[in-house]
Design a protein around this motif. Structure first.
Motif, PDB file in Angstrom:
ATOM      1  N   UNK A 112       0.828  -1.195   0.000  1.00 41.23           N
ATOM      2  CA  UNK A 112       0.000   0.000   0.000  1.00 41.23           C
ATOM      3  C   UNK A 112       0.865   1.248   0.000  1.00 41.23           C
ATOM      4  N   UNK A 113       0.233   2.349  -0.385  1.00 40.29           N
ATOM      5  CA  UNK A 113       0.906   3.643  -0.428  1.00 40.29           C
ATOM      6  C   UNK A 113       0.016   4.680   0.236  1.00 40.29           C
ATOM      7  N   UNK A 114       0.522   5.910   0.334  1.00 41.55           N
ATOM      8  CA  UNK A 114      -0.205   6.978   1.016  1.00 41.55           C
ATOM      9  C   UNK A 114      -0.549   8.065   0.009  1.00 41.55           C
ATOM     10  N   UNK A 115      -1.831   8.321  -0.144  1.00 44.24           N
ATOM     11  CA  UNK A 115      -2.275   9.363  -1.077  1.00 44.24           C
ATOM     12  C   UNK A 115      -2.524  10.663  -0.311  1.00 44.24           C
ATOM     13  N   UNK A 116      -1.961  11.749  -0.843  1.00 41.86           N
ATOM     14  CA  UNK A 116      -2.110  13.083  -0.272  1.00 41.86           C
ATOM     15  C   UNK A 116      -3.066  13.868  -1.164  1.00 41.86           C
ATOM     16  N   UNK A 117      -4.179  14.276  -0.616  1.00 44.09           N
ATOM     17  CA  UNK A 117      -5.211  14.951  -1.399  1.00 44.09           C
ATOM     18  C   UNK A 117      -5.496  16.348  -0.881  1.00 44.09           C
ATOM     19  N   UNK A 118      -4.553  16.934  -0.172  1.00 48.15           N
ATOM     20  CA  UNK A 118      -4.732  18.290   0.303  1.00 48.15           C
ATOM     21  C   UNK A 118      -4.439  19.295  -0.800  1.00 48.15           C
ATOM     22  N   UNK A 119      -4.359  20.565  -0.423  1.00 51.35           N
ATOM     23  CA  UNK A 119      -4.080  21.618  -1.392  1.00 51.35           C
ATOM     24  C   UNK A 119      -3.477  22.796  -0.656  1.00 51.35           C
ATOM     25  N   UNK A 120      -2.318  23.245  -1.120  1.00 49.71           N
ATOM     26  CA  UNK A 120      -1.673  24.379  -0.479  1.00 49.71           C
ATOM     27  C   UNK A 120      -1.333  24.063   0.961  1.00 49.71           C
ATOM     28  N   UNK A 121      -1.782  24.895   1.858  1.00 53.07           N
ATOM     29  CA  UNK A 121      -1.491  24.710   3.276  1.00 53.07           C
ATOM     30  C   UNK A 121      -2.546  23.869   3.983  1.00 53.07           C
ATOM     31  N   UNK A 122      -3.501  23.366   3.225  1.00 52.93           N
ATOM     32  CA  UNK A 122      -4.505  22.494   3.828  1.00 52.93           C
ATOM     33  C   UNK A 122      -4.117  21.046   3.588  1.00 52.93           C
ATOM     34  N   UNK A 123      -4.662  20.179   4.386  1.00 45.58           N
ATOM     35  CA  UNK A 123      -4.374  18.760   4.219  1.00 45.58           C
ATOM     36  C   UNK A 123      -3.375  18.272   5.247  1.00 45.58           C
ATOM     37  N   UNK A 124      -3.279  16.956   5.346  1.00 46.03           N
ATOM     38  CA  UNK A 124      -2.388  16.355   6.319  1.00 46.03           C
ATOM     39  C   UNK A 124      -1.014  16.078   5.746  1.00 46.03           C
ATOM     40  N   UNK A 125      -0.050  15.972   6.650  1.00 44.53           N
ATOM     41  CA  UNK A 125       1.305  15.543   6.310  1.00 44.53           C
ATOM     42  C   UNK A 125       1.862  14.865   7.551  1.00 44.53           C
TER      43      UNK A 125
END
Length: 597
Positions: free
Chosen positions: A408-421
């Protein structure tokens, strides 16, 4: 070749082979299984050259003028076999028929020597019967012949089946992680032979397939067309079996090629290869099909090894290399070969090479909310935790690089300064590591589609802290002390402040496609840093001496982020796309030690 014609037509086989012949004991035309013979010839394990996914299929057309009554000249075929034996990515050798001129035992005895060499060197090959090898008034039910007696027990490696008469045979071979089926047909196939071939196709319906036959494509030198026998093969075996992507034949001349859509609308390459009308009966010229699965093409060329081994006379000089449009060309590989076959997943423990400081993989269960932890499998406690807006902007997906250890992998679906990391936990040892003796950072990733300005200058991973806060003022003081970012031009950038300089050092990659997974490795040997994309070094690797990474020796050190990029110590942008396994090692790894190996 045909005794009635002086034309030459070439059918190019993108993985074509000619059949080895053996008489079965079964009383029907059904497929007769062969004893399993492992594919251990050169290139059979799928290893290409230079780490790429390439392999070669060699096709030898009509050699009949070399073995004609009292005129027996095995030297050209011996030279071709010796030359092919030196290819390190050779997967299969296929002869297209008309081995001899008259089909006599004495002629076959002289021709058998080079094929015995292939057998002794464990190189799989096939040989099919042309009209000069047998009574041309008969079909595959003709019974025993000197041809069958010669090749029945000779061309057996990788053979999986043969028809009742033994003149139609089937082979499988492996290359670059794919299995292929090659069906070699008699020059005149009976209805029973066609029934056998259909059974073989149905039993191996998932395998990309090449059909070789002596007579199928003809040409007038400008336009290639199916011959009467070729039309029968097309209607009976090729048209309605989309696994067949290539057919190749000899018999006619000059060389020719055509492409024809099958019932599913997919193009099938149909090639004619024959050089017997050229000097020295073609001198056992060999057609090479070099499959480059990374580029998605087959590069075709024609060589004459015999003519290059001694002082050339005038005619040899003219025909040393065939350069016509039907002798050197390229065509796309079928869709089934364009994606890399996935390697089975591997346990985390198998990836813990000496010096592993952190190994993060993203298989697991449950939502990734703020504070959720990603385990460091190295055992050193360099765990990650979710920061910012986690679920649903962070999610596990089964999509992965085909060579990635985890499933499995990790998908990042945020935008700019929003979203998780993700950030390393407070007391992670990696936060205070300088890695002065060298390091390797590896990651699998896929860029978003479409790739927009919003995805530019985000980071796969980076060190959380500015250059100024680490006491460096020779560059942009607000940029992070270490980052592996992607530019607006889809180029990777490894920009770091080493411990021995007051400024940053940058490695640049090249423009990357958005429709595929990539592996990146950044390797520092204590003096210089090299970036590798899919195990290949990029061109813009600086020669500046640089050692270690700034940010590890100031108090508790600086944290590492996955999927987050900081500016002046604050979040500037979250990653957009997908990230797979990440590994950090406190020594320079060789390419053979990378996670893709």
């Amino acid at each position: 070749m045909s005794a009635e014609t002086s034309r030459r037509a070439v059918i190019i086989g993108s993985l074509a082979g000619a059949a080895a012949l053996t008489i079965p004991t079964a009383a029907s035309a059904a497929a007769t299984p062969e004893a399993e013979i492992p594919a251990t010839g050169q290139g059979a394990d799928g290893r290409g050259t230079s780490g790429g996914r390439t392999f070669t299929l060699a096709v030898i057309p009509d050699t009949q003028y070399l073995f004609d009554g009292d005129s027996l000249h095995p030297e050209p075929l011996e030279a071709t076999v010796a030359w092919l034996s030196r290819l390190d990515d050779l997967a299969f050798v296929a002869h297209l028929g008309d081995v001899t001129q008259n089909g006599r035992q004495r002629e076959f005895a002289a021709a058998a020597g080079p094929f015995n060499t292939l057998k002794s060197r464990r190189i799989p090959f096939s040989v099919l019967a042309g009209n000069h090898d047998v009574d041309s008034h008969t079909d595959d039910r003709r019974g025993p012949t000197p041809f069958l007696g010669t090749f029945a027990d000779l061309a057996v490696r990788n053979r999986i089946s043969r028809d009742q008469g033994g003149y139609n045979t089937a082979y499988t071979f492996s290359a670059c992680g794919h299995d292929f089926l090659l069906i070699a047909l008699d020059w005149r196939v009976s209805d029973q032979g066609l029934g056998w071939a259909r059974e073989v196709l149905q039993a191996h319906a998932q395998l990309p397939t090449i059909i070789t036959v002596h007579d199928a494509v003809d040409t007038d030198g400008a336009t290639a067309n199916l011959s009467e026998h070729g039309q029968r093969i097309w209607d009976s075996l090729i048209k309605d079996n989309p696994q067949v992507f290539l057919s190749i034949n000899g018999h006619f001349w000059p060389s020719g090629r055509m492409s024809k859509p099958n019932s599913a609308g997919q193009p099938v390459e149909l090639h004619l290869a024959n050089y017997q009308e050229t000097y020295y009966g073609g001198a056992a010229a060999v057609r090479l099909y070099r499959f480059d699965l990374d580029r998605g093409v087959v590069d075709v060329s024609t060589e004459v090894p015999f003519s290059s081994q001694h002082g050339l006379n005038q005619l040899e000089r003219e025909e040393l290399r065939m350069t016509g449009v039907a002798d050197r060309f390229s065509f796309p590989v079928p869709p089934s070969l364009r994606d890399r076959p996935s390697r089975p997943t591997r346990p985390a423990a198998a990836l813990l090479v000496r010096g592993t400081e952190a190994y993060w993989r993203f298989d697991g269960q449950g939502p990734l909310t703020r504070g959720s932890r990603i385990e460091d499998h190295s055992g050193r406690g360099n765990h990650l935790e979710v920061v910012g807006d986690g679920s649903p902007t962070l999610s596990r997906v089964t999509e992965r690089h085909p060579l990635q250890p985890a499933g499995e992998s990790l998908r990042f679906a945020g935008s700019g300064k929003t979203g998780g990391y993700l950030l390393t936990v407070d007391k992670a040892p990696l936060n205070s590591a300088s890695l002065d003796r060298g390091y390797t950072f590896e990651a699998f990733f896929k860029l978003p589609e479409p790739f927009t300005a919003g995805a530019a200058w985000s980071a796969l991973f980076s060190r959380w802290g500015s250059a100024a806060s680490a006491g460096r003022f020779g560059g942009d003081q607000d940029e992070p002390v270490a980052t592996l970012s992607v530019s607006g031009g889809r180029e990777l950038q490894w920009c770091v402040y080493p411990t021995n300089l007051d400024r940053s050092v940058t490695n640049w990659g090249h423009e990357l496609r958005t429709d595929r997974w990539w592996h990146v490795a950044v390797v520092n040997n204590g003096r210089r840093t090299t970036m590798y994309i899919d195990g290949c070094p990029v061109v813009r690797n600086p020669s500046t001496v640089n050692a270690g990474l700034l940010g590890g020796s100031r108090g508790p050190g600086m944290k590492w982020a996955v999927g987050g990029y900081s500016w002046n110590g604050e979040l500037d942008k979250t990653w957009m796309g997908t990230i797979g396994d990440i590994r950090v090692v406190s020594r320079p790894l060789q390419v053979r030690e990378f996670m893709i190996s």
